[in-house]
Design a protein around this motif. Structure first.
Motif, PDB file in Angstrom:
ATOM      1  N   ILE A  71       0.841  -1.187   0.000  1.00  0.00           N
ATOM      2  CA  ILE A  71       0.000   0.000   0.000  1.00  0.00           C
ATOM      3  C   ILE A  71       0.881   1.243   0.000  1.00  0.00           C
ATOM      4  O   ILE A  71       2.104   1.164   0.125  1.00  0.00           O
ATOM      5  CB  ILE A  71      -0.922   0.018   1.232  1.00  0.00           C
ATOM      6  N   SER A  72       0.277   2.391  -0.164  1.00  0.00           N
ATOM      7  CA  SER A  72       0.967   3.650   0.096  1.00  0.00           C
ATOM      8  C   SER A  72       1.008   3.877   1.601  1.00  0.00           C
ATOM      9  O   SER A  72       0.279   3.231   2.363  1.00  0.00           O
ATOM     10  CB  SER A  72       0.250   4.806  -0.605  1.00  0.00           C
ATOM     11  N   SER A  73       1.856   4.770   2.047  1.00  0.00           N
ATOM     12  CA  SER A  73       1.979   5.016   3.475  1.00  0.00           C
ATOM     13  C   SER A  73       0.616   5.356   4.083  1.00  0.00           C
ATOM     14  O   SER A  73      -0.132   6.176   3.526  1.00  0.00           O
ATOM     15  CB  SER A  73       2.935   6.182   3.723  1.00  0.00           C
ATOM     16  N   PRO A  74       0.276   4.749   5.223  1.00  0.00           N
ATOM     17  CA  PRO A  74      -1.010   5.054   5.855  1.00  0.00           C
ATOM     18  C   PRO A  74      -1.108   6.484   6.359  1.00  0.00           C
ATOM     19  O   PRO A  74      -2.196   6.931   6.737  1.00  0.00           O
ATOM     20  CB  PRO A  74      -1.087   4.046   7.013  1.00  0.00           C
ATOM     21  N   ALA A  75       0.008   7.208   6.335  1.00  0.00           N
ATOM     22  CA  ALA A  75       0.002   8.625   6.724  1.00  0.00           C
ATOM     23  C   ALA A  75      -0.319   9.537   5.553  1.00  0.00           C
ATOM     24  O   ALA A  75      -0.275  10.753   5.699  1.00  0.00           O
ATOM     25  CB  ALA A  75       1.349   9.006   7.328  1.00  0.00           C
ATOM     26  N   THR A  76      -0.649   8.969   4.389  1.00  0.00           N
ATOM     27  CA  THR A  76      -0.985   9.763   3.204  1.00  0.00           C
ATOM     28  C   THR A  76      -2.424   9.492   2.786  1.00  0.00           C
ATOM     29  O   THR A  76      -3.022   8.474   3.148  1.00  0.00           O
ATOM     30  CB  THR A  76      -0.056   9.409   2.030  1.00  0.00           C
ATOM     31  N   LEU A  77      -2.965  10.392   1.976  1.00  0.00           N
ATOM     32  CA  LEU A  77      -4.323  10.213   1.488  1.00  0.00           C
ATOM     33  C   LEU A  77      -4.422   8.964   0.618  1.00  0.00           C
ATOM     34  O   LEU A  77      -5.415   8.224   0.694  1.00  0.00           O
ATOM     35  CB  LEU A  77      -4.768  11.449   0.702  1.00  0.00           C
ATOM     36  N   ASP A  78      -3.416   8.714  -0.217  1.00  0.00           N
ATOM     37  CA  ASP A  78      -3.439   7.498  -1.029  1.00  0.00           C
ATOM     38  C   ASP A  78      -3.434   6.247  -0.159  1.00  0.00           C
ATOM     39  O   ASP A  78      -4.091   5.250  -0.479  1.00  0.00           O
ATOM     40  CB  ASP A  78      -2.242   7.472  -1.984  1.00  0.00           C
ATOM     41  N   GLY A  79      -2.691   6.287   0.938  1.00  0.00           N
ATOM     42  CA  GLY A  79      -2.684   5.152   1.848  1.00  0.00           C
ATOM     43  C   GLY A  79      -4.047   4.912   2.476  1.00  0.00           C
ATOM     44  O   GLY A  79      -4.494   3.763   2.605  1.00  0.00           O
ATOM     45  N   VAL A  80      -4.704   5.976   2.870  1.00  0.00           N
ATOM     46  CA  VAL A  80      -6.061   5.859   3.428  1.00  0.00           C
ATOM     47  C   VAL A  80      -7.004   5.241   2.397  1.00  0.00           C
ATOM     48  O   VAL A  80      -7.799   4.348   2.715  1.00  0.00           O
ATOM     49  CB  VAL A  80      -6.570   7.243   3.882  1.00  0.00           C
ATOM     50  N   ARG A  81      -6.909   5.698   1.168  1.00  0.00           N
ATOM     51  CA  ARG A  81      -7.757   5.149   0.111  1.00  0.00           C
ATOM     52  C   ARG A  81      -7.429   3.685  -0.173  1.00  0.00           C
ATOM     53  O   ARG A  81      -8.334   2.875  -0.427  1.00  0.00           O
ATOM     54  CB  ARG A  81      -7.598   5.997  -1.150  1.00  0.00           C
ATOM     55  N   ASP A  82      -6.133   3.344  -0.121  1.00  0.00           N
ATOM     56  CA  ASP A  82      -5.748   1.948  -0.319  1.00  0.00           C
ATOM     57  C   ASP A  82      -6.378   1.050   0.739  1.00  0.00           C
ATOM     58  O   ASP A  82      -6.932  -0.016   0.429  1.00  0.00           O
ATOM     59  CB  ASP A  82      -4.221   1.800  -0.242  1.00  0.00           C
ATOM     60  N   LEU A  83      -6.294   1.473   1.993  1.00  0.00           N
ATOM     61  CA  LEU A  83      -6.836   0.660   3.078  1.00  0.00           C
ATOM     62  C   LEU A  83      -8.356   0.519   2.967  1.00  0.00           C
ATOM     63  O   LEU A  83      -8.903  -0.568   3.192  1.00  0.00           O
ATOM     64  CB  LEU A  83      -6.461   1.268   4.429  1.00  0.00           C
ATOM     65  N   ALA A  84      -9.032   1.600   2.603  1.00  0.00           N
ATOM     66  CA  ALA A  84     -10.484   1.531   2.439  1.00  0.00           C
ATOM     67  C   ALA A  84     -10.854   0.555   1.321  1.00  0.00           C
ATOM     68  O   ALA A  84     -11.821  -0.223   1.446  1.00  0.00           O
ATOM     69  CB  ALA A  84     -11.043   2.917   2.141  1.00  0.00           C
ATOM     70  N   ALA A  85     -10.082   0.578   0.242  1.00  0.00           N
ATOM     71  CA  ALA A  85     -10.353  -0.332  -0.870  1.00  0.00           C
ATOM     72  C   ALA A  85     -10.127  -1.777  -0.456  1.00  0.00           C
ATOM     73  O   ALA A  85     -10.958  -2.660  -0.720  1.00  0.00           O
ATOM     74  CB  ALA A  85      -9.473   0.026  -2.066  1.00  0.00           C
ATOM     75  N   ILE A  86      -9.014  -2.047   0.210  1.00  0.00           N
ATOM     76  CA  ILE A  86      -8.685  -3.419   0.605  1.00  0.00           C
ATOM     77  C   ILE A  86      -9.719  -3.963   1.579  1.00  0.00           C
ATOM     78  O   ILE A  86     -10.108  -5.137   1.513  1.00  0.00           O
ATOM     79  CB  ILE A  86      -7.273  -3.474   1.215  1.00  0.00           C
TER      80      ILE A  86
END
Length: 285
Positions: A71-86
């Motif tokens: 994933i992207s770093s969970p401290a970034t917006l992309d990371g947040v979006r990655d986690l929501a998708a997964i």
């Protein structure tokens, strides 16, 4: 804590927005195949990569390879979006690789989002900054950590060094020592010169001798070389069997095998090698 032993050996990373490469990841024979949502994916392709990653885990009949995601770093917006998708994927990754880790908090965030009563992925921390090295003892003892990877490219960029063996030796030694102290595996960085297979072999042999449990690859042509280095040879298996058999005959006392005195640490290492080789215990008991 994680419920299963974390995979070691050969790791293969494929870009998330290049779904045409997914069959190669399934069939390459790596111990772990990761679909990447971070550095290899351009910003404009992040959304499509997440959608494609859902399909990556929907594949059937993938045997012998553990599937995961970076994933992207969970401290970034992309990371947040990655986690929501997964979290919404019908079939989820067994491994989640977390980049830019500099605190146990990063691992706790991912676990907090993804863990459910029926799903607890293996969480790996990607260590790629000088600050992460400074706080490594706290990272490797995070409650849900399963293992660590070393990222030479970002680490070299942050320190202003090259990625040459001598420049990276201190960081690699620090990482593998901290991981061993915490009882988790360390996986080495990819080798980025795709045409230098001799250099790849040399580096793979060096990191294995340091104590790394595996090495990651970014191109299929690298896989056979890394597999040869990290796969136990027939000679190593035979030697491990001899050590275990001698130790069991001696009732756990220090014993001589060939020209070597063998004590408990060597016996433990031999048992570990036989386990990685998939050798049933009755074959060497």
């Amino acid at each position: 804590m994680t419920a299963k032993v974390a995979p070691a050996g050969v790791w293969f990373i494929t870009p998330g927005h290049a779904s045409e490469c997914f069959p190669t990841a399934y069939q390459c024979g790596a111990d772990v195949a990761l679909v990447d949502l971070e550095d290899s994916v351009p910003a404009v392709a992040k959304s499509s990569a997440r959608a494609a990653a859902c399909g990556f885990f929907a594949a059937s009949a993938v045997t012998g390879t553990t599937l995961g995601v970076r994933i992207s770093s969970p401290a970034t917006l992309d990371g947040v979006r990655d986690l929501a998708a997964i979290a919404a994927f019908p079939r989820k990754p067994r491994i989640v690789l977390i980049p830019k880790v500099e605190s146990p908090r990063d691992i706790a965030i991912v676990a907090g989002v993804l863990d459910t009563p029926g799903y607890t992925p293996l969480l790996y921390a990607l260590i790629e900054s000088p600050y992460a090295m400074e706080v490594l003892p706290s990272i490797v003892r995070a409650d849900r950590i399963a293992g660590v990877l070393f990222g030479t490219a970002d680490y070299a960029a942050a320190t202003g060094s090259t990625m040459a063996w001598e420049a990276m030796l201190h960081a690699r030694s620090t990482l593998v020592t901290s991981a061993a102290a915490a009882g988790i595996p360390a996986i080495d960085s990819p080798f980025f010169d795709l045409d230098d297979l001799d250099g790849l072999r040399r580096e793979a042999e060096q990191v294995k001798s340091l104590g790394f449990a595996g090495k990651s690859c970014v191109h299929p042509r690298q896989l056979s070389t890394v597999t040869e280095v990290f796969g136990p040879t027939d000679e190593e298996i035979a030697a491990a069997r001899a050590i275990v058999e001698a130790a069991e005959t001696a009732g756990g006392r220090i014993v001589r095998v060939g020209h070597r005195m063998i004590g408990p640490p060597m016996v433990a290492a031999a048992r570990s090698l036989l386990a990685r080789a998939g050798t049933p215990r009755e074959e060497h008991a």
